[in-house]
Write a protein that holds these residues in place. Structure first.
Motif, mmCIF file in Angstrom:
data_model
loop_
_atom_site.group_PDB
_atom_site.id
_atom_site.type_symbol
_atom_site.label_atom_id
_atom_site.label_comp_id
_atom_site.label_asym_id
_atom_site.label_seq_id
_atom_site.Cartn_x
_atom_site.Cartn_y
_atom_site.Cartn_z
ATOM 1 N N SER A 185 0.872 -1.123 -0.020
ATOM 2 C CA SER A 185 0.052 -0.077 -0.106
ATOM 3 C C SER A 185 0.993 1.327 0.082
ATOM 4 O O SER A 185 0.278 2.388 -0.207
ATOM 5 C CB SER A 185 -0.826 -0.049 1.188
ATOM 6 O OG SER A 185 -0.195 -0.079 2.538
ATOM 7 N N ARG A 186 2.251 1.241 0.222
ATOM 8 C CA ARG A 186 3.142 2.260 0.184
ATOM 9 C C ARG A 186 3.114 2.877 -1.017
ATOM 10 O O ARG A 186 3.657 3.966 -1.118
ATOM 11 C CB ARG A 186 4.460 1.927 0.855
ATOM 12 C CG ARG A 186 4.268 1.445 2.205
ATOM 13 C CD ARG A 186 3.826 2.760 3.270
ATOM 14 N NE ARG A 186 4.208 2.066 4.546
ATOM 15 C CZ ARG A 186 3.212 1.662 5.249
ATOM 16 N NH1 ARG A 186 1.935 1.219 4.636
ATOM 17 N NH2 ARG A 186 3.162 1.182 6.735
ATOM 18 N N TYR A 187 3.045 2.190 -2.045
ATOM 19 C CA TYR A 187 3.550 2.460 -3.540
ATOM 20 C C TYR A 187 2.530 3.206 -4.235
ATOM 21 O O TYR A 187 1.338 2.909 -4.067
ATOM 22 C CB TYR A 187 3.966 1.147 -4.240
ATOM 23 C CG TYR A 187 4.899 0.412 -3.433
ATOM 24 C CD1 TYR A 187 6.245 1.009 -3.082
ATOM 25 C CD2 TYR A 187 4.619 -1.143 -3.358
ATOM 26 C CE1 TYR A 187 6.987 0.028 -2.028
ATOM 27 C CE2 TYR A 187 5.552 -1.607 -2.565
ATOM 28 C CZ TYR A 187 6.657 -1.301 -2.034
ATOM 29 O OH TYR A 187 7.647 -2.056 -1.402
ATOM 30 N N ILE A 188 3.041 4.166 -5.167
ATOM 31 C CA ILE A 188 2.216 5.083 -6.012
ATOM 32 C C ILE A 188 2.599 4.496 -7.541
ATOM 33 O O ILE A 188 3.763 4.313 -7.761
ATOM 34 C CB ILE A 188 2.464 6.370 -5.938
ATOM 35 C CG1 ILE A 188 1.638 7.239 -6.671
ATOM 36 C CG2 ILE A 188 3.832 6.803 -6.155
ATOM 37 C CD1 ILE A 188 1.519 8.932 -6.096
ATOM 38 N N ASP A 189 1.684 4.717 -8.384
ATOM 39 C CA ASP A 189 1.731 4.479 -9.591
ATOM 40 C C ASP A 189 2.627 5.491 -10.364
ATOM 41 O O ASP A 189 2.514 6.647 -10.106
ATOM 42 C CB ASP A 189 0.469 4.241 -10.522
ATOM 43 C CG ASP A 189 0.795 3.842 -11.819
ATOM 44 O OD1 ASP A 189 0.995 4.682 -12.874
ATOM 45 O OD2 ASP A 189 0.539 2.649 -12.265
ATOM 46 N N ILE A 190 3.578 5.196 -11.102
ATOM 47 C CA ILE A 190 4.543 6.024 -11.738
ATOM 48 C C ILE A 190 3.902 7.242 -12.601
ATOM 49 O O ILE A 190 4.295 8.225 -12.796
ATOM 50 C CB ILE A 190 5.580 5.407 -12.406
ATOM 51 C CG1 ILE A 190 6.642 6.298 -12.765
ATOM 52 C CG2 ILE A 190 4.979 4.971 -13.679
ATOM 53 C CD1 ILE A 190 8.179 5.657 -13.103
ATOM 54 N N SER A 191 2.573 6.981 -13.089
ATOM 55 C CA SER A 191 1.875 8.085 -13.847
ATOM 56 C C SER A 191 1.400 9.107 -12.991
ATOM 57 O O SER A 191 0.855 10.124 -13.865
ATOM 58 C CB SER A 191 0.623 7.296 -14.437
ATOM 59 O OG SER A 191 -0.141 6.763 -13.418
ATOM 60 N N ARG A 192 1.358 9.008 -11.920
ATOM 61 C CA ARG A 192 1.000 9.956 -10.885
ATOM 62 C C ARG A 192 2.282 10.857 -10.322
ATOM 63 O O ARG A 192 2.138 11.862 -9.722
ATOM 64 C CB ARG A 192 0.065 9.421 -9.713
ATOM 65 C CG ARG A 192 -1.076 8.737 -10.319
ATOM 66 C CD ARG A 192 -1.765 8.140 -8.805
ATOM 67 N NE ARG A 192 -1.875 8.915 -7.972
ATOM 68 C CZ ARG A 192 -2.400 8.777 -6.552
ATOM 69 N NH1 ARG A 192 -2.163 7.380 -6.282
ATOM 70 N NH2 ARG A 192 -2.580 9.611 -5.783
ATOM 71 N N CYS A 193 3.517 10.470 -10.804
ATOM 72 C CA CYS A 193 4.525 11.366 -10.414
ATOM 73 C C CYS A 193 4.920 12.581 -11.268
ATOM 74 O O CYS A 193 4.817 12.306 -12.628
ATOM 75 C CB CYS A 193 5.909 10.388 -10.356
ATOM 76 S SG CYS A 193 5.775 8.946 -9.474
ATOM 77 N N HIS A 194 4.934 13.667 -10.678
ATOM 78 C CA HIS A 194 5.507 14.902 -11.378
ATOM 79 C C HIS A 194 7.016 14.878 -11.647
ATOM 80 O O HIS A 194 7.569 15.366 -12.519
ATOM 81 C CB HIS A 194 4.745 16.169 -10.894
ATOM 82 C CG HIS A 194 3.558 16.152 -10.809
ATOM 83 N ND1 HIS A 194 2.837 15.696 -9.500
ATOM 84 C CD2 HIS A 194 2.451 16.600 -11.247
ATOM 85 C CE1 HIS A 194 1.490 15.771 -9.744
ATOM 86 N NE2 HIS A 194 1.264 16.427 -10.685
ATOM 87 N N LYS A 222 11.998 15.215 -14.553
ATOM 88 C CA LYS A 222 10.650 15.841 -14.485
ATOM 89 C C LYS A 222 9.815 15.165 -15.753
ATOM 90 O O LYS A 222 10.508 14.590 -16.853
ATOM 91 C CB LYS A 222 10.791 17.389 -14.978
ATOM 92 C CG LYS A 222 9.393 17.946 -15.069
ATOM 93 C CD LYS A 222 9.613 19.576 -15.529
ATOM 94 C CE LYS A 222 8.220 20.179 -15.525
ATOM 95 N NZ LYS A 222 7.200 19.596 -16.613
ATOM 96 N N THR A 223 8.871 14.610 -15.523
ATOM 97 C CA THR A 223 7.936 13.956 -16.322
ATOM 98 C C THR A 223 7.746 14.800 -17.513
ATOM 99 O O THR A 223 7.355 16.268 -17.622
ATOM 100 C CB THR A 223 6.553 13.586 -15.909
ATOM 101 O OG1 THR A 223 5.985 12.741 -16.725
ATOM 102 C CG2 THR A 223 5.793 14.686 -15.407
#
Length: 602
Positions: A515-524, A587-588
């Motif tokens: 649950s700690r992880y975020i999907d990389i598509s949400r990273c700025h 930066k994305t």
């Protein structure tokens, strides 16, 4: 003039002998600890005030230039402090009310001056971070000055001067002096305790050890065993000893328990909890890695070079030489009691499977003192062997070349180590500072000022210096899944009772929580280090089409660098034998897609 100098020297030595009468029985009494002859006698020794100025200069440099070398410092201390200051930060399982093995009292000691700094410095949290480190450096310098004063009183000016030199230039003290860690806190108070004990202020030494163990690190209480032995076994001062122990419990334990009751919402005795977890829980610190004995041997050498081995062998060497050397400034009993903390600590921690550099911080002062005693004895031996007994000439007058040469070599090796660590491992601090420039540059940061910004880390999660380096309250650190399979921290819950809430998905066995992880598509933004060992979970993001490089900083690749030249900086040679990779702020390039997702989530 020569006769006058000899008369002054003899008078000074007679004064010194009169002070030693007490030390032959025990620690010097408080009645004579202010005698200026200790600092006026040959050899010349800096006054405590001068020593403090020298030490403070070195510690302020450490506060500004030393790296955050331990993720435990970040997530267990800087992050709770940031939460108490700004209402956001990461929480580890140790601060979950279900386990409660850390005390908020220690954090509050730092939060209060942080708030004062913030009142003057405004919203610049990086300045608050560095001002806090400077405060810690000053506290360390004060503790070292008191320790130095006590060593001069107990063992004479020459040992005190050598101890000061070793403390001043040590790479270990550079790393530990301004660290926001209980082990550094215990190091400060242990120096205060023994510096006070050496001059006869036993009540201060008892309270200092108590504060170190209760507020800081309970295992550091073992360093008070020699003080307790002297009070109870040698002098049988039971009433005085237990009186000050009782006062210490009231002064330190009671407020700490009340503070933790407020934050945890239940009765918590954090020092007891941490001892129970590490000793009898059955799944203690070994879950976080084990190391062989050689770890402490190598680490000690890196931080104190030759002085480390001299200190480890100091007691047998000094006891052997006492048979034919009769130093006027200290007795065999004083020597045993003063050096025993070093060996007590070695016996406890060198035998534990889980080893960390910070575990040795509390005995750094004893490493300096032990090696200083060895150097002083070598001077005495050389003077005796080369020149015989001459009571008109101080033994240091003809042997200072020995300590001068050793001190120069020690300082060069220490400085070489400090530079090597800075050059090799300072990149994360540089990159996170760059975030503030990026946030202020509309050409780079195109998101609206009020939008949530996700700064992501994968395998480099443990080099995050703290939330003090994030540009604003809407900037959040997020974790990407990597090859690391342990338990990561999670943000505190919102609200005034956040510290009382038992967080979900926490455990005390270092088990991974997805649950700690975020999907990389949400990273700025993404902070990552280039490596050649790419995997599906740890790709080389800097070459990926979805990311563009904003800033790079060199970071040493230890696996491809020569062990000697990466450990010690050697001009012209280190650059040839060390391999560096890039530490990247990315930066994305998918800004439009992320902007749509951000609006949808809002």
């Amino acid at each position: 003039m020569a006769n006058k100098r000899n008369v002054n020297q003899n008078n000074a030595r007679n004064t010194k002998k009169s002070n030693v009468v007490t030390s032959e029985r025990s620690v010097p009494s408080a009645a004579n600890h202010t005698d200026p002859s200790v600092f006026n006698n040959e050899p010349w020794t800096p006054s405590p005030g001068t020593a403090f100025k020298l030490l403070m200069s070195a510690r302020l440099c450490a506060a500004l230039w030393s790296v955050v070398s331990d993720c435990d410092e970040t997530y267990n201390y800087w992050e709770p402090a940031h939460f108490l200051n700004y209402g956001r930060g990461f929480q580890t399982w140790e601060y979950s009310p279900a386990y409660a093995i850390r005390s908020y009292a220690y954090i509050l000691l730092h939060v209060l001056p942080m708030k004062l700094c913030a009142a003057f410095l405004g919203d610049n949290t990086i300045l608050v971070f560095y001002m806090t480190r400077c405060m810690l450096g000053v506290c360390c310098a004060i503790s070292e000055m008191l320790f130095y004063r006590g060593v001069c009183k107990m063992f004479g000016p020459n040992v005190g001067r050598l101890t000061l030199i070793l403390l001043l230039f040590s790479a270990g003290m550079f790393a530990s002096a301004s660290a926001f860690l209980p082990s550094s806190f215990s190091m400060y108070l242990t120096m205060v305790a023994y510096g006070s004990w050496f001059v006869g202020d036993v009540h201060i030494s008892i309270m200092s050890i108590a504060a170190s163990a209760i507020i800081g690190w309970p295992f550091a209480g073992a360093l008070g065993i020699p003080i307790a032995f002297d009070a109870l076994i040698i002098h049988k001062r039971y009433v005085n000893f237990f009186k000050w122990c009782g006062i210490s419990l009231i002064v330190f334990m009671v407020p700490m328990v009340l503070i933790d009751m407020h934050f945890y919402g239940k009765l918590v005795i954090a020092p007891l909890n941490i001892v129970l977890y590490n000793v009898i829980s059955g799944h203690g610190p070994e879950l976080y890695g084990v190391e062989p004995l050689s770890y402490y041997i190598i680490n000690g050498f890196l931080n104190f070079n030759l002085a480390y081995f001299m200190a480890l062998g100091s007691l047998p060497f000094l006891l052997l030489t006492l048979w034919f050397l009769k130093p006027e400034s200290y007795s065999k009993q004083s020597l045993l009691l003063a050096l025993s903390p070093l060996y007590i600590w070695v016996l406890i921690f060198f035998t534990r499977p889980h080893k960390e550099e910070r575990f040795l911080f509390p005995i750094y002062p004893f490493i300096a003192m032990g090696s200083a005693l060895v150097l002083d004895t070598v001077q005495r031996l050389l003077d005796l062997l080369l020149h015989g007994v001459n009571r008109h000439i101080h033994y240091t007058d003809r042997t200072n070349w020995v300590t001068a040469g050793f001190s120069f070599l020690f300082a060069v090796l220490s400085f070489s180590r400090i530079v090597a660590v800075y050059q090799g491992y300072h990149a994360p601090l540089d990159i996170y500072v760059e975030l503030h420039r990026v946030a202020a540059d509309p050409k780079i940061h195109t998101l609206a000022p009020d939008k949530t910004v996700n700064v992501c880390v994968g395998k480099e999660w443990y080099r995050f210096p703290s939330s003090y380096f994030l540009p604003g309250p809407n900037w959040n650190l997020q974790f990407l899944q990597s090859e690391f399979k342990g338990l990561l921290p999670k943000p505190y819950e919102a609200g005034p009772d956040a510290t009382r809430v038992i967080p979900s998905d926490m455990n005390d066995v270092n088990r991974e929580e997805p649950s700690r992880y975020i999907d990389i598509s949400r990273c700025h933004y993404l902070i990552d280090r280039d490596t050649e060992d790419e995997t599906a979970l740890e790709p080389r993001y800097s070459t990926h089409k979805d990311w563009t490089v904003v800033k790079q900083a060199p970071f040493i690749d230890a696996s491809k660098s020569h062990r000697l030249f990466r450990a010690f900086y050697i001009p012209f040679l280190s650059s040839q034998h060390c391999h560096y990779t890039s530490y990247n702020l990315l930066k994305t390039t998918r800004s439009k897609k992320i902007s749509r997702q951000s609006r949808k989530s809002r």
